[in-house]
Design a protein around this motif. Sequence first.
Motif, PDB file in Angstrom:
ATOM      1  N   PHE A   1     -42.702  -7.105 -11.818  1.00 56.68           N
ATOM      2  CA  PHE A   1     -44.047  -7.221 -11.445  1.00 56.68           C
ATOM      3  C   PHE A   1     -44.658  -5.654 -12.239  1.00 56.68           C
ATOM      4  O   PHE A   1     -43.666  -4.964 -11.846  1.00 56.68           O
ATOM      5  N   SER A   2     -45.785  -6.010 -12.264  1.00 55.84           N
ATOM      6  CA  SER A   2     -47.111  -4.292 -12.672  1.00 55.84           C
ATOM      7  C   SER A   2     -46.241  -3.467 -11.645  1.00 55.84           C
ATOM      8  O   SER A   2     -46.104  -3.696 -10.302  1.00 55.84           O
ATOM      9  N   PHE A   3     -47.366  -2.335 -12.030  1.00 57.93           N
ATOM     10  CA  PHE A   3     -47.468  -0.730 -10.999  1.00 57.93           C
ATOM     11  C   PHE A   3     -48.215  -1.523 -10.697  1.00 57.93           C
ATOM     12  O   PHE A   3     -47.897  -1.399  -8.648  1.00 57.93           O
ATOM     13  N   GLU A   4     -48.993  -2.756 -10.524  1.00 63.50           N
ATOM     14  CA  GLU A   4     -50.275  -2.864  -9.651  1.00 63.50           C
ATOM     15  C   GLU A   4     -49.454  -3.137  -7.864  1.00 63.50           C
ATOM     16  O   GLU A   4     -49.579  -3.165  -7.451  1.00 63.50           O
ATOM     17  N   GLU A   5     -48.504  -5.094  -8.242  1.00 68.10           N
ATOM     18  CA  GLU A   5     -47.800  -5.421  -7.563  1.00 68.10           C
ATOM     19  C   GLU A   5     -47.164  -4.606  -7.038  1.00 68.10           C
ATOM     20  O   GLU A   5     -47.136  -5.066  -5.171  1.00 68.10           O
ATOM     21  N   ASN A   6     -46.589  -3.943  -7.442  1.00 69.68           N
ATOM     22  CA  ASN A   6     -45.474  -2.932  -6.257  1.00 69.68           C
ATOM     23  C   ASN A   6     -46.407  -2.151  -5.745  1.00 69.68           C
ATOM     24  O   ASN A   6     -46.048  -1.205  -4.372  1.00 69.68           O
ATOM     25  N   VAL A   7     -47.227  -1.285  -6.251  1.00 70.13           N
ATOM     26  CA  VAL A   7     -47.461  -0.692  -5.344  1.00 70.13           C
ATOM     27  C   VAL A   7     -48.973  -1.570  -3.912  1.00 70.13           C
ATOM     28  O   VAL A   7     -48.605  -1.190  -2.835  1.00 70.13           O
ATOM     29  N   LYS A   8     -48.842  -2.304  -3.952  1.00 70.77           N
ATOM     30  CA  LYS A   8     -49.720  -3.639  -3.436  1.00 70.77           C
ATOM     31  C   LYS A   8     -48.902  -3.876  -2.219  1.00 70.77           C
ATOM     32  O   LYS A   8     -48.964  -3.547  -0.789  1.00 70.77           O
ATOM     33  N   VAL A   9     -47.299  -4.224  -2.464  1.00 63.71           N
ATOM     34  CA  VAL A   9     -46.139  -4.779  -1.829  1.00 63.71           C
ATOM     35  C   VAL A   9     -45.821  -3.354  -0.838  1.00 63.71           C
ATOM     36  O   VAL A   9     -45.660  -2.916   0.284  1.00 63.71           O
ATOM     37  N   ILE A  10     -45.652  -2.812  -1.576  1.00 60.11           N
ATOM     38  CA  ILE A  10     -45.197  -0.817  -0.825  1.00 60.11           C
ATOM     39  C   ILE A  10     -46.218  -0.503   0.290  1.00 60.11           C
ATOM     40  O   ILE A  10     -45.902  -0.309   1.607  1.00 60.11           O
TER      41      ILE A  10
ATOM     42  N   ALA B   1     -48.567  -2.936   1.660  1.00 60.20           N
ATOM     43  CA  ALA B   1     -48.893  -3.667   3.136  1.00 60.20           C
ATOM     44  C   ALA B   1     -47.613  -3.847   3.607  1.00 60.20           C
ATOM     45  O   ALA B   1     -47.632  -4.319   4.779  1.00 60.20           O
ATOM     46  N   PHE B   2     -46.505  -3.239   3.336  1.00 59.87           N
ATOM     47  CA  PHE B   2     -45.117  -3.681   4.393  1.00 59.87           C
ATOM     48  C   PHE B   2     -45.176  -1.955   4.419  1.00 59.87           C
ATOM     49  O   PHE B   2     -43.881  -1.618   5.634  1.00 59.87           O
ATOM     50  N   ASN B   3     -46.385  -0.864   4.273  1.00 58.39           N
ATOM     51  CA  ASN B   3     -45.632   0.553   4.442  1.00 58.39           C
ATOM     52  C   ASN B   3     -43.896   1.117   4.491  1.00 58.39           C
ATOM     53  O   ASN B   3     -44.190   1.700   4.941  1.00 58.39           O
ATOM     54  N   ILE B   4     -44.162   0.439   3.270  1.00 58.31           N
ATOM     55  CA  ILE B   4     -42.816   1.341   2.343  1.00 58.31           C
ATOM     56  C   ILE B   4     -42.402   2.559   2.172  1.00 58.31           C
ATOM     57  O   ILE B   4     -43.363   3.301   1.807  1.00 58.31           O
ATOM     58  N   GLY B   5     -41.423   3.568   2.742  1.00 58.31           N
ATOM     59  CA  GLY B   5     -40.595   4.556   2.511  1.00 58.31           C
ATOM     60  C   GLY B   5     -40.032   4.627   1.357  1.00 58.31           C
ATOM     61  O   GLY B   5     -39.721   5.949   0.657  1.00 58.31           O
ATOM     62  N   VAL B   6     -38.587   4.049   1.642  1.00 53.46           N
ATOM     63  CA  VAL B   6     -37.996   3.981   0.365  1.00 53.46           C
ATOM     64  C   VAL B   6     -37.811   2.885  -0.244  1.00 53.46           C
ATOM     65  O   VAL B   6     -37.825   1.360   0.617  1.00 53.46           O
ATOM     66  N   VAL B   7     -37.840   2.908  -1.605  1.00 52.57           N
ATOM     67  CA  VAL B   7     -37.778   2.007  -2.684  1.00 52.57           C
ATOM     68  C   VAL B   7     -36.221   1.502  -2.924  1.00 52.57           C
ATOM     69  O   VAL B   7     -35.874   2.549  -3.710  1.00 52.57           O
ATOM     70  N   VAL B   8     -34.781   0.371  -3.050  1.00 53.07           N
ATOM     71  CA  VAL B   8     -33.871   0.693  -3.169  1.00 53.07           C
ATOM     72  C   VAL B   8     -33.968  -0.922  -3.920  1.00 53.07           C
ATOM     73  O   VAL B   8     -34.473  -1.620  -4.328  1.00 53.07           O
ATOM     74  N   THR B   9     -33.779  -0.270  -5.455  1.00 47.40           N
ATOM     75  CA  THR B   9     -34.094  -1.180  -6.133  1.00 47.40           C
ATOM     76  C   THR B   9     -32.489  -1.229  -7.040  1.00 47.40           C
ATOM     77  O   THR B   9     -31.750   0.169  -7.281  1.00 47.40           O
ATOM     78  N   LYS B  10     -32.562  -2.504  -7.796  1.00 42.05           N
ATOM     79  CA  LYS B  10     -31.109  -2.097  -9.172  1.00 42.05           C
ATOM     80  C   LYS B  10     -31.692  -1.815 -10.080  1.00 42.05           C
ATOM     81  O   LYS B  10     -32.741  -1.794 -10.243  1.00 42.05           O
ATOM     82  N   ASP B  11     -30.911  -1.255 -11.140  1.00 40.51           N
ATOM     83  CA  ASP B  11     -31.382  -0.484 -12.537  1.00 40.51           C
ATOM     84  C   ASP B  11     -31.587  -1.869 -13.448  1.00 40.51           C
ATOM     85  O   ASP B  11     -30.761  -2.537 -13.904  1.00 40.51           O
ATOM     86  N   SER B  12     -32.584  -2.350 -13.483  1.00 37.96           N
ATOM     87  CA  SER B  12     -33.428  -3.665 -13.957  1.00 37.96           C
ATOM     88  C   SER B  12     -33.610  -3.544 -15.872  1.00 37.96           C
ATOM     89  O   SER B  12     -34.301  -4.960 -16.359  1.00 37.96           O
ATOM     90  N   GLY B  13     -33.603  -2.392 -16.039  1.00 39.74           N
ATOM     91  CA  GLY B  13     -34.077  -2.028 -17.598  1.00 39.74           C
ATOM     92  C   GLY B  13     -35.901  -2.142 -17.386  1.00 39.74           C
ATOM     93  O   GLY B  13     -36.008  -3.020 -16.496  1.00 39.74           O
ATOM     94  N   LYS B  14     -36.315  -2.192 -18.585  1.00 37.55           N
ATOM     95  CA  LYS B  14     -37.552  -2.149 -19.225  1.00 37.55           C
ATOM     96  C   LYS B  14     -37.746  -3.794 -19.040  1.00 37.55           C
ATOM     97  O   LYS B  14     -38.705  -3.802 -18.595  1.00 37.55           O
ATOM     98  N   ALA B  15     -36.813  -4.334 -19.446  1.00 42.84           N
ATOM     99  CA  ALA B  15     -36.565  -5.761 -19.769  1.00 42.84           C
ATOM    100  C   ALA B  15     -37.553  -5.933 -18.333  1.00 42.84           C
ATOM    101  O   ALA B  15     -37.726  -7.471 -17.328  1.00 42.84           O
ATOM    102  N   GLY B  16     -36.654  -6.066 -16.927  1.00 40.84           N
ATOM    103  CA  GLY B  16     -36.764  -5.836 -16.064  1.00 40.84           C
ATOM    104  C   GLY B  16     -37.251  -5.496 -15.010  1.00 40.84           C
ATOM    105  O   GLY B  16     -38.042  -5.756 -13.761  1.00 40.84           O
ATOM    106  N   GLY B  17     -38.531  -4.553 -15.766  1.00 41.31           N
ATOM    107  CA  GLY B  17     -39.995  -3.907 -14.932  1.00 41.31           C
ATOM    108  C   GLY B  17     -39.172  -2.427 -14.837  1.00 41.31           C
ATOM    109  O   GLY B  17     -40.360  -2.206 -13.467  1.00 41.31           O
ATOM    110  N   MET B  18     -38.471  -1.651 -14.506  1.00 42.26           N
ATOM    111  CA  MET B  18     -37.777  -0.577 -13.661  1.00 42.26           C
ATOM    112  C   MET B  18     -39.056   0.229 -14.338  1.00 42.26           C
ATOM    113  O   MET B  18     -39.521   1.700 -13.345  1.00 42.26           O
ATOM    114  N   PRO B  19     -39.885   0.553 -15.155  1.00 41.34           N
ATOM    115  CA  PRO B  19     -41.097   1.754 -15.218  1.00 41.34           C
ATOM    116  C   PRO B  19     -41.969   1.677 -14.486  1.00 41.34           C
ATOM    117  O   PRO B  19     -42.926   2.156 -13.780  1.00 41.34           O
TER     118      PRO B  19
END
Length: 95
Positions: free
Chosen positions: A14-23, A25-43
């Motif tokens: 997902f793009s930066f914008e899509e990630n921010v939109k979800v954060i 929309a759900f009032n997220i305070g903690v993001v837990v994610t696997k290290d998906s690397g550059k190809a997985g959109g980690m940056p």
Amino acid sequence: GIEQKSVIIGRGPFSFEENVKVIHAFNIGVVVTKDSGKAGGMPAKIEAARFAGCELIVVQRPMVCDKEYFTEVPRLVAEVRRRLSAAYTDAFTKK
């Protein structure tokens, strides 16, 4: 014990914008994610979490010991072909 409405499932990256939109929309305070690397959109995930003021927890990839691994499909296919060719040659040259 987590309510279904609280579970977010999607197929990225997902793009930066899509990630921010979800954060937001759900009032997220903690993001837990696997290290998906550059190809997985980690940056984009890191940037979005920082932008939104979230804590970020990253689950690292396991350490790869002495086993061979591939990160690109064409290299994997080339190696499989090389090994099959070698095995085929060995089968007919050994007596």
